[in-house]
Scaffold this motif. Sequence first.
Motif, PDB file in Angstrom:
ATOM      1  N   SER A 291      -4.944  -5.047   8.147  1.00  0.00           N
ATOM      2  CA  SER A 291      -6.139  -4.227   8.015  1.00  0.00           C
ATOM      3  C   SER A 291      -6.810  -3.719   9.700  1.00  0.00           C
ATOM      4  CB  SER A 291      -7.049  -4.752   7.298  1.00  0.00           C
ATOM      5  OG  SER A 291      -8.400  -3.423   6.497  1.00  0.00           O
ATOM      6  N   GLY A 297      -6.942   0.430   4.085  1.00  0.00           N
ATOM      7  CA  GLY A 297      -6.663  -0.588   3.073  1.00  0.00           C
ATOM      8  C   GLY A 297      -6.023  -2.142   3.586  1.00  0.00           C
ATOM      9  N   PRO A 316       0.895  -4.721  -0.081  1.00  0.00           N
ATOM     10  CA  PRO A 316      -0.917  -4.127  -0.495  1.00  0.00           C
ATOM     11  C   PRO A 316      -1.146  -5.112  -1.400  1.00  0.00           C
ATOM     12  CG  PRO A 316       1.113  -2.457  -0.373  1.00  0.00           C
ATOM     13  CD  PRO A 316       1.874  -3.522  -0.377  1.00  0.00           C
ATOM     14  N   SER A 319      -5.082  -2.841  -5.784  1.00  0.00           N
ATOM     15  CA  SER A 319      -6.583  -1.077  -5.660  1.00  0.00           C
ATOM     16  C   SER A 319      -5.888  -0.488  -4.021  1.00  0.00           C
ATOM     17  CB  SER A 319      -7.739  -1.186  -6.066  1.00  0.00           C
ATOM     18  OG  SER A 319      -7.324  -1.798  -7.014  1.00  0.00           O
ATOM     19  N   ASN A 320      -4.779  -1.292  -3.825  1.00  0.00           N
ATOM     20  CA  ASN A 320      -4.369  -0.987  -2.173  1.00  0.00           C
ATOM     21  C   ASN A 320      -2.638  -0.855  -1.964  1.00  0.00           C
ATOM     22  OD1 ASN A 320      -6.320  -2.056   0.417  1.00  0.00           O
ATOM     23  ND2 ASN A 320      -6.340  -3.001  -1.694  1.00  0.00           N
ATOM     24  N   GLU A 321      -2.354   0.521  -1.811  1.00  0.00           N
ATOM     25  CA  GLU A 321      -0.432   0.921  -1.326  1.00  0.00           C
ATOM     26  C   GLU A 321      -0.493   1.313  -0.191  1.00  0.00           C
ATOM     27  OE1 GLU A 321      -0.419   3.786  -4.795  1.00  0.00           O
ATOM     28  OE2 GLU A 321      -2.404   4.396  -4.313  1.00  0.00           O
ATOM     29  N   ARG A 343      -3.868   3.427   1.346  1.00  0.00           N
ATOM     30  CA  ARG A 343      -5.031   4.457   0.655  1.00  0.00           C
ATOM     31  C   ARG A 343      -5.418   2.820  -0.020  1.00  0.00           C
ATOM     32  NH1 ARG A 343      -2.564   8.927  -3.068  1.00  0.00           N
ATOM     33  NH2 ARG A 343      -1.313   6.808  -5.204  1.00  0.00           N
ATOM     34  N   SER A 344      -6.690   2.905   0.076  1.00  0.00           N
ATOM     35  CA  SER A 344      -7.239   1.768  -1.079  1.00  0.00           C
ATOM     36  C   SER A 344      -8.088   2.832  -2.540  1.00  0.00           C
ATOM     37  CB  SER A 344      -8.143   0.646  -0.501  1.00  0.00           C
ATOM     38  OG  SER A 344      -9.080   0.902   0.139  1.00  0.00           O
ATOM     39  N   GLU A 345      -9.366   2.083  -2.797  1.00  0.00           N
ATOM     40  CA  GLU A 345      -9.489   2.419  -4.069  1.00  0.00           C
ATOM     41  C   GLU A 345     -11.483   3.138  -2.624  1.00  0.00           C
ATOM     42  OE1 GLU A 345     -11.109  -0.091  -6.380  1.00  0.00           O
ATOM     43  OE2 GLU A 345     -11.782  -2.235  -4.565  1.00  0.00           O
TER      44      GLU A 345
END
Length: 484
Positions: A291, A297, A316, A319-321, A343-345
């Motif tokens: 990270s 993310g 990932p 909720s992570n890409e 990207r993540s929430e």
Amino acid sequence: MQTTETRRLRSLARTAPARPLLSVEDRAGEWVVHTAGELYEKVIATADFLRAVGLGPGRYTVIALPNGEGLVRALLASWAVGCTPMVLPQQATAFERQVLSADLGEAFTGAFSLGERELAAALGSDAVRSAPRPAPPGPEPETAWYLPTGGTTGLPGLSSVTPGPSAVLSGVRQLMRAAGWSPGAVQLSTGPLSHAAPLMMCMAGIGGGAHVVMPRRLDPGSLKSAVRRYSPTWCHLTPHQMALIDANQALWDDLCASLCGVLHMSAPCPEDVKRRWITRLSGERLYETYSCTQLVGATFCDGVEWLAHPGTVGRPLPSNEVLVADEVGRALPPGEVGEVFMRSEWTRGLGDSGPHRLRGHGDGYLGVGDCGYTDDAGYLYLTGRLDDVVLVGGANVNTREVESVLLAHPRVSEVVVVQRPEPLMGSVLHAVVVPDDPAHPPTVATLQKFCDGRISAYKIPVTADFVDALPRSHAGKVERFWRA
């Protein structure tokens, strides 16, 4: 309204006031234990003090303290009154503070300095009481904290982490649970809290009810004292710390006897160190995450997965890409190297530019300049950074590639490759080498001969320095600057 972290601490103070939450080794080598009841009342007394001097939602505190109860209390009290803390290294000079805060302007100059004197004043007279009382009302800050970043790859600065502390630490605890942590853990905390990973793990552990054990410094004496006294069951380490422990058999034996889980991050882990830890601890108890300070993310894997995909930093988290893109932003298929975005929430809705010092790709994807590729199963592999690329005679050279070749030499322990100005070529490569035997380092010619045939001629370092140790940050990362 109380912050979630304050409510967590108050709940512990009411149900188990004598439960140890934080044990710190002082300057004399003695251990000081802070229980849930004691810590909570000191936090609330400090929050009352901050409100009395006019602080509240939307304000900032500057915290430059050593690891310990004071720093933890300053963070929790800042959040309790709605302030966002700016955490600086304790030893930062006036010039370094100026550089770190250059982009913040009035937010920094108008911040309240919460140091040892203020913390002592907060506990004066009758401030600390015997029974848990409600926290002063106030909304939680929208930004969890500002932390230094960028110092190893460019001009350092203070970068924000959004959302607020409750959301951040809740996510961190989910990651820690996946890595073998539990609320009843005895958690060893070895890194400076002015760095993202040690700060997050420490504060998430305390809020989750773990007993956080904090040695005074990272050396065999302090670590042995912590391990033998408290038998830690979980810890977060950097690869540099793993290598130091790996080289000390007695310390390793003590630590391995009690550990149920180890999570490592912050820098690439040398393959030989990783394999020895997996062999000794088992793949089911060693975990890795990738990270950054800004939390755009995260990826994750355990040692069993790593053995099946050597060199990976994981897949990932939910909720992570991860997106790997070329220089014009096109998504690349598995196996092709490009710039890594995540990207993540948490990052959705931040916009393409994202927070301070992030690179935007679009549609919520953000990056920090790392390069890598994915495999067919979605595991991510890092190959270096955009700023690791040096132009040598018009050709791009990734210095991490050259370092990996030099590290394969049996007489090289550590190495950093940097550029050196050269009139004809523009730049050439220069190696900074830590030999395995400082009294008998290899020659430059020996290293050049070793590289010949392994990498192209223009990638071979022209000159070298031989040193006893590489400069490192307080988090154990190599400071990748060197004037050749």
